[in-house]
Design a protein around this motif. Structure first.
Motif, mmCIF file in Angstrom:
data_model
loop_
_atom_site.group_PDB
_atom_site.id
_atom_site.type_symbol
_atom_site.label_atom_id
_atom_site.label_comp_id
_atom_site.label_asym_id
_atom_site.label_seq_id
_atom_site.Cartn_x
_atom_site.Cartn_y
_atom_site.Cartn_z
ATOM 1 N N ILE A 272 0.752 -1.219 0.048
ATOM 2 C CA ILE A 272 -0.135 -0.053 0.020
ATOM 3 C C ILE A 272 0.918 1.148 -0.126
ATOM 4 O O ILE A 272 1.953 1.252 0.550
ATOM 5 N N GLY A 273 0.469 2.206 -0.489
ATOM 6 C CA GLY A 273 0.793 3.586 -0.736
ATOM 7 C C GLY A 273 0.105 4.494 -0.287
ATOM 8 O O GLY A 273 -0.965 4.657 -0.687
ATOM 9 N N MET A 274 0.550 5.591 0.839
ATOM 10 C CA MET A 274 -0.210 6.866 1.181
ATOM 11 C C MET A 274 0.175 8.041 0.342
ATOM 12 O O MET A 274 1.634 8.483 0.566
ATOM 13 N N PHE A 275 -0.536 8.826 -0.412
ATOM 14 C CA PHE A 275 -0.091 10.021 -1.367
ATOM 15 C C PHE A 275 -0.631 11.195 -0.731
ATOM 16 O O PHE A 275 -1.745 11.193 -0.516
ATOM 17 N N GLU A 276 0.304 12.219 -0.697
ATOM 18 C CA GLU A 276 -0.254 13.604 -0.212
ATOM 19 C C GLU A 276 0.421 14.519 -0.462
ATOM 20 O O GLU A 276 1.707 14.665 -0.847
ATOM 21 N N PRO A 277 -0.216 15.752 -0.721
ATOM 22 C CA PRO A 277 0.619 17.165 -0.837
ATOM 23 C C PRO A 277 1.367 17.572 0.407
ATOM 24 O O PRO A 277 0.937 17.187 1.686
ATOM 25 N N ILE A 278 2.578 18.358 0.183
ATOM 26 C CA ILE A 278 3.457 18.347 1.319
ATOM 27 C C ILE A 278 2.939 19.627 2.319
ATOM 28 O O ILE A 278 3.357 19.749 3.386
ATOM 29 N N GLY A 279 2.385 20.514 1.492
ATOM 30 C CA GLY A 279 2.240 21.722 2.244
ATOM 31 C C GLY A 279 1.632 22.127 3.586
ATOM 32 O O GLY A 279 1.373 23.062 4.040
ATOM 33 N N GLY A 280 0.731 21.227 3.911
ATOM 34 C CA GLY A 280 -0.143 21.271 5.122
ATOM 35 C C GLY A 280 -1.503 21.838 5.078
ATOM 36 O O GLY A 280 -1.704 22.056 3.871
ATOM 37 N N SER A 281 -2.284 21.848 6.325
ATOM 38 C CA SER A 281 -3.599 22.242 5.942
ATOM 39 C C SER A 281 -3.877 23.689 5.872
ATOM 40 O O SER A 281 -5.208 24.024 5.343
ATOM 41 N N ALA A 282 -3.131 24.577 6.011
ATOM 42 C CA ALA A 282 -3.391 26.134 5.567
ATOM 43 C C ALA A 282 -4.728 26.637 6.051
ATOM 44 O O ALA A 282 -5.576 26.984 5.204
ATOM 45 N N PRO A 283 -5.201 26.434 7.281
ATOM 46 C CA PRO A 283 -6.428 26.797 7.877
ATOM 47 C C PRO A 283 -6.877 28.075 7.607
ATOM 48 O O PRO A 283 -8.147 28.368 7.408
ATOM 49 N N LYS A 284 -6.164 29.153 7.282
ATOM 50 C CA LYS A 284 -6.425 30.364 7.120
ATOM 51 C C LYS A 284 -7.144 30.690 5.668
ATOM 52 O O LYS A 284 -7.927 31.753 5.438
#
Length: 353
Positions: A272-284
């Motif tokens: 299995i692989g888990m793929f994601e953007p690196i930048g974080g949740s940027a809540p603002k």
């Protein structure tokens, strides 16, 4: 082919960028002729605040049955830092044995880099980071905590099994047709003489025995940071430990144009692989339709490549390059178009070819 994909949108702008990534996935599947099934999970800050759960063991068992996981972002302003990161991200990495962190560092045409006189031809390498050992194994403890004589010990754990399987994956990756056949070990052999003696010996023993056609290089991690800025073209594939990999990939993200285009994978090859953007949740930026979704779309590209849909992955990359050429900026709120419009651009490019 039919694939089972778990979707974890997570926190902040995570759901927005995941939505655009799934839009592109749909276009790629329609054109390539494969099918997929999505299972959505709500793990993140809101669920933690509501139930006190981060990532229960029962969910890990479910996740392990999927072919891939598409993750948006983890990080909530009302949750103390470390709770979600340890309870979701690191727990998933360790429990699912996602022992490879894969980070392409590639500058797309038309994207600005802070590195003078360097372009896409010079900035195109991949970092293979060991993902389950090292300092992140959380081995250590306190002595006399809270006193003036307090001692805190954090130990780097490196096993022959863990080091070897990471190095072998990196050698195999360096042998891909889209790489140049060079692998650089990045460490600190002159100071960390136990851990890096193991890495050095394994690197050379495995290379001599099984990968004679791959050119081997070595660089200290501090020198590597310097060369990323001065001569990034020297690198093709890099293999390193957990902590050093964590540090140098953020620098890599900056020289490829910023977090808006940086994606990564946490994988167990063959499983299995888990793929994601690196930048974080940027809540603002949540809910404002101004966040750049290209990193999440690049995560979909990586996921497609991992699943064996290499042609579809190339279509997605071409779509990203086309979108970049039409955006005023890669920065949130300055793109000249909304989050959804960027996703539409890439999806339309993938669909039309």
């Amino acid at each position: 082919m039919n694939y089972s994909i778990a979707v974890m949108p997570g926190d902040g702008t995570g759901p927005e960028v995941v939505h655009e990534g799934l839009k592109v996935l749909k276009a790629a599947a329609a054109r390539a002729g494969f099918t997929y099934e999505l299972t959505h999970y709500d793990f993140g800050g809101d669920r933690y605040l509501r139930t006190g759960e981060t990532l229960p063991d029962s969910a890990l068992a479910e996740l392990s049955e999927h072919d891939a996981i598409f993750l948006g972002a983890i990080g909530h302003p009302e949750v103390k830092p470390g709770i979600l990161e340890l309870g979701i991200l690191l727990k998933a990495r360790f429990a699912l044995d996602l022992y490879i962190n894969l980070r392409p560092v590639k500058l797309y045409p038309g994207v600005e880099t802070p590195i003078k006189d360097k372009g896409p031809a010079e900035i195109d390498f991949v970092v293979v980071r060991e993902n389950t050992e090292g300092l992140y194994a959380s081995t250590g403890g306190f002595l006399k905590k809270g006193t003036p004589d307090e001692i805190a010990v954090q130990e780097s754990v490196n096993t022959r099994k863990g080091v070897e399987r990471c190095i072998r994956y990196a050698f195999d990756y360096a042998g891909r047709s889209d790489r140049r056949g060079q692998l650089t070990l990045v460490g600190k052999t002159n100071v960390l003489t136990y851990a890096w003696d193991l890495w050095w010996r394994a690197f050379n023993e495995i290379g001599d025995a099984d990968y004679p056609g791959i050119k081997r290089e070595y660089a200290h991690v501090d020198a590597t940071c310097m060369w990323f800025v001065k001569n990034p073209e020297w690198f093709d594939v890099i293999v390193t430990d957990n902590m050093f990999g964590d540090i140098i990939t953020d620098l890599g993200a900056m020289i490829q144009g910023g977090m808006g285009v940086a994606a990564g994978g946490n994988i167990h090859p063959g499983k299995i692989g888990m793929f994601e953007p690196i930048g974080g949740s940027a809540p603002k930026y949540t809910g404002r339709n101004v966040i750049n979704p290209l990193a999440a779309i690049a995560a979909v590209q990586m996921m497609l490549d991992y699943l064996g849909q290499t042609e579809a992955a190339r279509w997605v990359e071409s779509g990203i390059i086309e979108a970049v050429g039409k955006m005023k900026s890669l920065s949130a709120g300055e793109m000249g178009m909304g989050t959804d419009a960027v996703g539409d651009l890439v999806a339309e490019s993938v669909a039309k070819g």
